[in-house]
Design a protein around this motif. Structure first.
Motif, PDB file in Angstrom:
ATOM      1  N   ASN A 148     -13.556  -2.238   3.780  1.00 29.79           N
ATOM      2  CA  ASN A 148     -13.763  -3.565   3.245  1.00 29.79           C
ATOM      3  C   ASN A 148     -14.830  -4.251   4.099  1.00 29.79           C
ATOM      4  O   ASN A 148     -14.901  -3.995   5.293  1.00 29.79           O
ATOM      5  N   PRO A 149     -15.662  -5.107   3.489  1.00 26.50           N
ATOM      6  CA  PRO A 149     -16.660  -5.810   4.308  1.00 26.50           C
ATOM      7  C   PRO A 149     -16.022  -6.609   5.443  1.00 26.50           C
ATOM      8  O   PRO A 149     -16.615  -6.801   6.492  1.00 26.50           O
ATOM      9  N   GLU A 150     -14.792  -7.049   5.206  1.00 22.10           N
ATOM     10  CA  GLU A 150     -14.133  -7.874   6.219  1.00 22.10           C
ATOM     11  C   GLU A 150     -13.179  -7.074   7.085  1.00 22.10           C
ATOM     12  O   GLU A 150     -12.521  -7.615   7.959  1.00 22.10           O
ATOM     13  N   GLY A 151     -13.035  -5.767   6.822  1.00 18.97           N
ATOM     14  CA  GLY A 151     -12.123  -4.977   7.628  1.00 18.97           C
ATOM     15  C   GLY A 151     -11.624  -3.766   6.872  1.00 18.97           C
ATOM     16  O   GLY A 151     -12.365  -3.132   6.138  1.00 18.97           O
ATOM     17  N   GLN A 152     -10.350  -3.450   7.054  1.00 17.79           N
ATOM     18  CA  GLN A 152      -9.765  -2.291   6.401  1.00 17.79           C
ATOM     19  C   GLN A 152      -8.665  -2.733   5.441  1.00 17.79           C
ATOM     20  O   GLN A 152      -7.715  -3.401   5.830  1.00 17.79           O
ATOM     21  N   TRP A 153      -8.803  -2.322   4.189  1.00 16.59           N
ATOM     22  CA  TRP A 153      -7.757  -2.600   3.215  1.00 16.59           C
ATOM     23  C   TRP A 153      -6.795  -1.426   3.208  1.00 16.59           C
ATOM     24  O   TRP A 153      -7.213  -0.271   3.120  1.00 16.59           O
ATOM     25  N   ARG A 154      -5.515  -1.690   3.330  1.00 17.75           N
ATOM     26  CA  ARG A 154      -4.537  -0.616   3.390  1.00 17.75           C
ATOM     27  C   ARG A 154      -3.394  -0.844   2.428  1.00 17.75           C
ATOM     28  O   ARG A 154      -2.827  -1.922   2.359  1.00 17.75           O
ATOM     29  N   ARG A 155      -3.084   0.220   1.691  1.00 19.38           N
ATOM     30  CA  ARG A 155      -1.920   0.200   0.816  1.00 19.38           C
ATOM     31  C   ARG A 155      -0.755   0.779   1.598  1.00 19.38           C
ATOM     32  O   ARG A 155      -0.838   1.894   2.115  1.00 19.38           O
ATOM     33  N   ARG A 156       0.338   0.051   1.680  1.00 20.39           N
ATOM     34  CA  ARG A 156       1.454   0.482   2.505  1.00 20.39           C
ATOM     35  C   ARG A 156       2.736   0.583   1.692  1.00 20.39           C
ATOM     36  O   ARG A 156       2.937  -0.131   0.730  1.00 20.39           O
ATOM     37  N   VAL A 157       3.600   1.503   2.116  1.00 16.39           N
ATOM     38  CA  VAL A 157       4.916   1.635   1.517  1.00 16.39           C
ATOM     39  C   VAL A 157       5.955   1.454   2.620  1.00 16.39           C
ATOM     40  O   VAL A 157       5.906   2.115   3.656  1.00 16.39           O
TER      41      VAL A 157
END
Ligand code: ZN
Length: 50
Positions: free
Chosen positions: A20-29
């Motif tokens: 992501n331009p602003e960092g890291q996008w993470r999908r979490r469970v």
């Protein structure tokens, strides 16, 4: 540490990561309730560079 918004458990696993331009996008469970949620973790820039 990122807590589950549903049950508040602190343990979750990452199933997807996107830059992501602003960092890291993470999908979490969530390991406890299985709830899915996403987070955006901002990357800190070096201080004094501006
Ligand atoms: Zn949970």
């Amino acid at each position: 540490m990122i807590a589950c918004p549903k049950c508040g458990a602190g343990s979750s696993r990452v199933v997807k990561t996107k830059p992501n331009p602003e960092g890291q996008w993470r999908r979490r469970v969530c390991k406890k309730c299985g709830g899915k949620f996403s987070t955006t973790e901002t990357v800190k820039t070096k201080p004094g560079s501006a």
